[in-house]
Design a protein around this motif. Structure first.
Motif, PDB file in Angstrom:
ATOM      1  N   THR A   1       0.683  -1.143  -0.213  1.00  0.00           N
ATOM      2  CA  THR A   1       0.129  -0.065   0.196  1.00  0.00           C
ATOM      3  C   THR A   1       0.928   1.331   0.091  1.00  0.00           C
ATOM      4  N   THR A   2       0.222   2.327  -0.613  1.00  0.00           N
ATOM      5  CA  THR A   2       1.033   3.671  -0.604  1.00  0.00           C
ATOM      6  C   THR A   2       1.229   4.145   0.705  1.00  0.00           C
TER       7      THR A   2
ATOM      8  N   GLN B   1       5.123   5.079   2.510  1.00  0.00           N
ATOM      9  CA  GLN B   1       5.263   6.350   2.957  1.00  0.00           C
ATOM     10  C   GLN B   1       5.838   6.215   4.329  1.00  0.00           C
TER      11      GLN B   1
ATOM     12  N   SER C   1       5.393   5.667  -5.338  1.00  0.00           N
ATOM     13  CA  SER C   1       4.041   5.117  -5.227  1.00  0.00           C
ATOM     14  C   SER C   1       2.872   6.213  -5.752  1.00  0.00           C
ATOM     15  N   ARG C   2       1.804   6.181  -5.536  1.00  0.00           N
ATOM     16  CA  ARG C   2       0.868   7.215  -6.133  1.00  0.00           C
ATOM     17  C   ARG C   2       0.826   8.511  -5.256  1.00  0.00           C
ATOM     18  N   PHE C   3       1.554   8.508  -4.060  1.00  0.00           N
ATOM     19  CA  PHE C   3       1.689   9.878  -3.459  1.00  0.00           C
ATOM     20  C   PHE C   3       2.647  10.473  -4.193  1.00  0.00           C
TER      21      PHE C   3
ATOM     22  N   ASN D   1       7.931  10.239 -10.160  1.00  0.00           N
ATOM     23  CA  ASN D   1       8.352   8.706 -10.269  1.00  0.00           C
ATOM     24  C   ASN D   1       9.114   8.511 -11.762  1.00  0.00           C
TER      25      ASN D   1
ATOM     26  N   GLY E   1       8.585   1.132  -2.438  1.00  0.00           N
ATOM     27  CA  GLY E   1       7.574   1.294  -3.226  1.00  0.00           C
ATOM     28  C   GLY E   1       6.558   0.299  -3.369  1.00  0.00           C
ATOM     29  N   THR E   2       5.140   0.715  -4.087  1.00  0.00           N
ATOM     30  CA  THR E   2       4.053  -0.180  -4.065  1.00  0.00           C
ATOM     31  C   THR E   2       4.496  -0.875  -5.502  1.00  0.00           C
TER      32      THR E   2
ATOM     33  N   ARG F   1       4.330  -0.117  -8.271  1.00  0.00           N
ATOM     34  CA  ARG F   1       4.792   0.797  -9.156  1.00  0.00           C
ATOM     35  C   ARG F   1       6.412   0.427  -9.296  1.00  0.00           C
TER      36      ARG F   1
ATOM     37  N   GLU G   1      -5.275  10.874  -4.841  1.00  0.00           N
ATOM     38  CA  GLU G   1      -4.006  10.437  -4.194  1.00  0.00           C
ATOM     39  C   GLU G   1      -3.858  11.547  -2.814  1.00  0.00           C
TER      40      GLU G   1
ATOM     41  N   GLU H   1      -3.790  11.214   1.069  1.00  0.00           N
ATOM     42  CA  GLU H   1      -2.611  11.467   1.829  1.00  0.00           C
ATOM     43  C   GLU H   1      -2.896  12.397   3.016  1.00  0.00           C
TER      44      GLU H   1
END
Length: 876
Positions: A385-386, A390, A411-413, A419, A436-437, A439, A574, A578
């Motif tokens: 998970t993002t 983090q 990640s999506r964050f 990225n 990272g996830t 990704r 996202e 966050e």
């Protein structure tokens, strides 16, 4: 006076709680209701001492007060005052030049100076650096000085929160936090034996099903103390089909495994001394050998492929590890040592670290990653998970901040542009560690010099992602972290296919989570949240329906209008997600209503109440992970697992909820995984046909047989004839109830004593019993000595050793194909002067008898038996 302020604050708090109905009035400590829980589950108010009463009580005793200001003690009327002229050390905040200036000043004035750092390596280096500035500094570990003289500086390993100056004796102490702005504290390890190791996996209760390696499946009927032939011992009673009962000595507990709980589907019981079990064993052994060959072939390419051989630990590695702000548990240290050994072996590592949430898995990963980076290898840390990405990123940045290690996150964050830049940096080799996830599994991510892959909670990735992970694993060292391994992963590890390290020792001051399973009720949910908020805590409210989650949050706001309630789910933007998560982490949100995206990663010590709405729809491991979000501090945490009102639960859902309620103790993650196996089966390892074999003998015994088959094929052990060794002696040999009162712990100790198989393990068990339970009683020592005789007799191919001290006699029954020291027999018989005889035949046996020896007691005969066994044993 502060005491009066505390008293007033408590009174105001009690009034508010009375108004809200959280507590009820008039139930004092002496009223019979002082246990804290009422019939309607409301806490009672207990009597407390007033400030005046406390003051009077203190005045009636001899008390030593330490205070910074005289004003603080004006109410006490001290008999004598002692004044010390002291001062605090100013904070240097990483300004080394300012520190040097001050130390030189202290040196000119003739001060003795002590500097504390948490690392011996760091202490030695700091002393060396100070000497470059003409400061007379030394480190005691260097062995250069015996005493500290005026104008000298010593740098030692130690921890204090803040330093001080003592002008009266010209002494100054400077700590790590004074020098660098942050205190580093190491918590003392609190050794406590939990009575539950991997070998037992689950507590055995009366009525549970067990499997004996020689007699098959029966029902456990408890621990029985029986006195016969002059000696008292504990026996395990196992009931078989047709009413047959087996009384198994505690010294043979290594022969039984747990099959299933009493509330599981009833298996077919075997008859005692029947032939059916032997046929089953033969069939399963053949199947196990077949699958062992397939598994060896499957993993041969990985096991035999040459991996990268990492260098031994560097000075930086030792310094990095010594800066860990807590005391490592023994399990952690063992796992760290195993990981390093794998990395330095030259083989490709594939190790599973199994430990509860908050048990130190991340620190093991950190040390492995740091070791990889020391050899210029890149590390990929894959998380599901993002939010977890983090949190791990923050941890790595904090721990590695003082070292030249480049850490990045994908990640999506992060924005697409961020990225892309990270991917380019990974390809060029300028990034050492990337967290990272999925990704990280994208095609544009290429590593210049990959060395280590760390996977957190592998079971949370989808099938497609797992295939990509599998491709990455081919030539990389792999470290997998999990709290509740999936059945296949656990099976691989217990079978010896993957290496396994288990973390069972809880962190310092951790309090077990109070778990309740119940039907959903608005009023109870409101009450549970109110209680947590009244102690300034926060609440996780898990509702795994994205379409309805906003309505659920609004409903909770109507129940708790004063609470700050927000919701979050994985389909949100996202940045919005966050922001909400960061607000909750920072304490700006009281109740977070979320889907299961909080299942892993969030570490919020202030959140100590969890409500799961719709718990019947979730898996056992998932519920366990969710519960791990709370209870991460020394506060008592509560988990309320609620199922839908008027919902008829399926049999599996009922078993899952019952299991999660039962497993509240520390280190239960692996037990949860084992219970998952019982509930939904072991699944496939190489094919569905193996499930029937597991079911026939039980999962534990199947794993034991498979592990042995694998080790035989790998050449780790030699094929030897199978036979059991039994030792009987008319001596009291048991664990008295006053030594270990708890039956679960007693059973576990019995099993572990039964599995002792070498002199070193014998000594370790003696030390452990003494450490945890005190001096060893003579009955327990006799039990240990019998087990020692047992493993030594087994090495000498003795199947039965019977000692009768009343007759001064012992019989040693030999295995027909015994491999013993034949040349020693004539000399041994001659040495014993007619007391020892050898009866030849199909079942040869030695008989030793001396009626006079009977007066010396069984201990003498046990010692004599040990001498004969030693002479018979064939030396390599």
């Amino acid at each position: 006076m502060r005491a009066e302020a505390v008293e007033e604050e408590f009174a105001e708090s009690a009034e508010r709680r009375l108004e809200k109905g959280i507590i009820e009035k008039g139930a004092g400590a002496g009223s019979g209701g002082g246990d804290g829980i009422g019939r309607d589950d409301r806490a009672h108010v207990t009597d407390i001492f007033s400030a005046a009463e406390t003051l009077e009580s203190l005045k009636s005793r001899r008390v030593l007060f330490i205070a910074g200001l005289d004003e603080t003690l004006k109410d006490f009327g001290a008999e004598k005052d002692f004044h010390f002229n002291t001062a605090s050390v100013g904070s240097y905040k990483d300004s080394f030049e300012m520190l040097i200036t001050d130390i030189l000043g202290y040196q000119r004035q003739g001060y003795r100076i002590t500097m504390l750092t948490p690392s011996r390596t760091r202490a030695s280096r700091l002393a060396e650096n100070l000497r470059e500035y003409q400061i007379r500094a030394y480190c005691p570990d260097e062995g250069t000085k015996e005493s500290l003289k005026p104008g000298e500086t010593e740098v030692v390993c130690g921890n204090l929160r803040q330093g001080f100056i003592y002008p009266g004796i010209k002494y100054v102490l400077i700590t790590e936090s004074d020098m660098f702005g942050k205190a580093v504290t190491r918590r003392k390890k609190k050794k406590k034996y939990d009575g539950q190791k991997l070998i037992s996996l689950a507590e055995l209760k009366n009525g549970d099903y067990v499997v004996h390696e020689s007699h098959g499946i029966g029902v456990y009927r408890g621990l029985k103390h029986i006195v016969r032939d002059g000696g008292g011992k504990d026996y395990i009673q196992i009931e078989y089909a047709d009413g047959g009962n087996l009384y198994l000595p505690a010294t043979k507990l290594d022969l039984i495994q747990k099959y299933a709980d009493s509330d599981s589907v009833k298996p077919k019981l075997n008859k005692l001394n029947g032939t059916e079990w032997q046929k089953t064993r033969t069939r399963v052994n053949k199947a196990v050998n077949d699958i062992a060959k397939e598994l060896i072939t499957l993993y041969a390419s990985r096991l035999n492929a040459p991996g990268y051989r990492y260098s031994p630990d560097t000075v930086w590695q030792r310094e990095f590890e010594e800066l860990f702000p807590y005391e490592e548990t023994e399990d952690q240290l063992s796992a760290i040592e195993a990981v390093k050994s794998d990395m330095e072996s030259g083989k490709i590592m594939d190790r599973l670290i199994c430990g509860d949430v908050g048990y130190g898995k991340t620190e093991i990963a950190l040390r492995a990653a740091f070791k990889a980076v020391q050899d210029s290898k890149q590390v990929a840390f894959l998380v599901p998970t993002t939010i977890l990405a983090q949190q791990h990123y923050n941890t790595f940045i904090e721990r590695l901040g003082k070292f030249p290690v480049k850490v990045a996150m994908m990640s999506r964050f992060r924005s697409p542009e961020q990225n892309r830049k990270t991917a380019a940096a990974i390809k060029s080799g300028s990034v050492d560690i990337v967290i990272g996830t999925h990704r990280l599994l994208s095609k544009d991510v290429e590593f210049k010099n990959p060395g280590l892959l760390i996977i957190d909670e592998e079971q949370r990735f989808g099938v497609a992602h797992k295939e990509k992970i599998k491709q990455m694993k081919n030539n990389l060292d792999v470290l997998t972290l999990t709290a509740t391994p999936i059945p296949r992963t656990l099976h691989m590890s217990l079978s010896g296919i993957r290496d396994l390290s288990v973390l069972e020792e809880p962190p310092f001051d951790r309090v077990p989570i109070q778990t309740y399973v119940m039907e959903y009720n608005d009023e109870f949910a409101r009450e549970a949240i109110s209680r947590e908020l009244s102690r300034n805590g926060q609440v996780f409210y898990v509702y795994n329906r994205v379409k309805e989650i906003a309505d659920k949050a609004e409903h909770l706001r109507s129940l708790l209008p004063d609470a700050r309630i927000e919701y979050a789910h994985g389909q949100m933007n996202e940045r919005e997600l966050e922001d909400i998560m960061m607000e909750f982490i920072n304490g700006e949100i009281d109740v977070l209503v979320s889907t299961t995206i909080v299942e892993t990663g969030l570490d919020i010590p202030n959140a100590n109440t969890l409500i799961v709405d719709g718990a019947e729809r979730m898996g056992l491991s998932q519920l366990y992970q969710l519960r791990g979000r709370v209870g991460r501090s020394n506060k008592t945490a509560y988990a309320f697992l609620m199922y839908r009102k008027n919902k008829v639960l399926s049999e599996e859902a009922e078993k899952r909820l019952k299991a999660i309620r039962e497993f509240t103790e520390f280190g239960a993650g692996i037990k949860i995984a084992m219970r998952d196996l019982e509930i939904r089966g072991a699944g496939n390892v190489l094919g569905a046909e193996q499930h029937g074999q597991m079911e026939a003998v039980g999962y534990d015994l199947y794993c034991k047989l498979l592990s042995k088959a694998v080790r035989l094929l790998q050449g780790e052990i030699e094929e030897k004839p199978e036979f059991e060794t039994s030792v009987e002696c008319d001596i009291d040999a048991f664990i008295p109830p006053e030594y270990i009162p708890d039956e679960y712990q007693k059973l576990d100790i019995y099993k572990r004593i039964a599995e002792v198989s070498s002199d070193s393990e014998y000594s370790d068990m003696q030390d452990e019993l003494t450490d945890h339970y005190g001096d060893i009683p003579k009955e327990v020592q006799a039990l240990l000595d019998i087990v020692r005789l047992k493993y030594r007799a087994h090495e000498a191919y003795i199947t039965d050793l019977v000692i009768r001290s009343g007759d001064g006699m012992m019989t040693l029954q030999m295995f027909p194909r015994a491999e013993i020291n034949v040349d020693a027999i004539p000399k041994l018989i001659e040495q014993e002067r007619g007391k020892l005889k050898l009866l030849r035949g199909q079942n040869p046996r030695f008989i030793w008898q001396d009626k006079q020896a009977g007066y010396r007691g069984p201990e003498y005969l046990m010692k004599k038996a040990d001498e004969i066994i030693g002479a018979l044993k064939k030396t390599d």
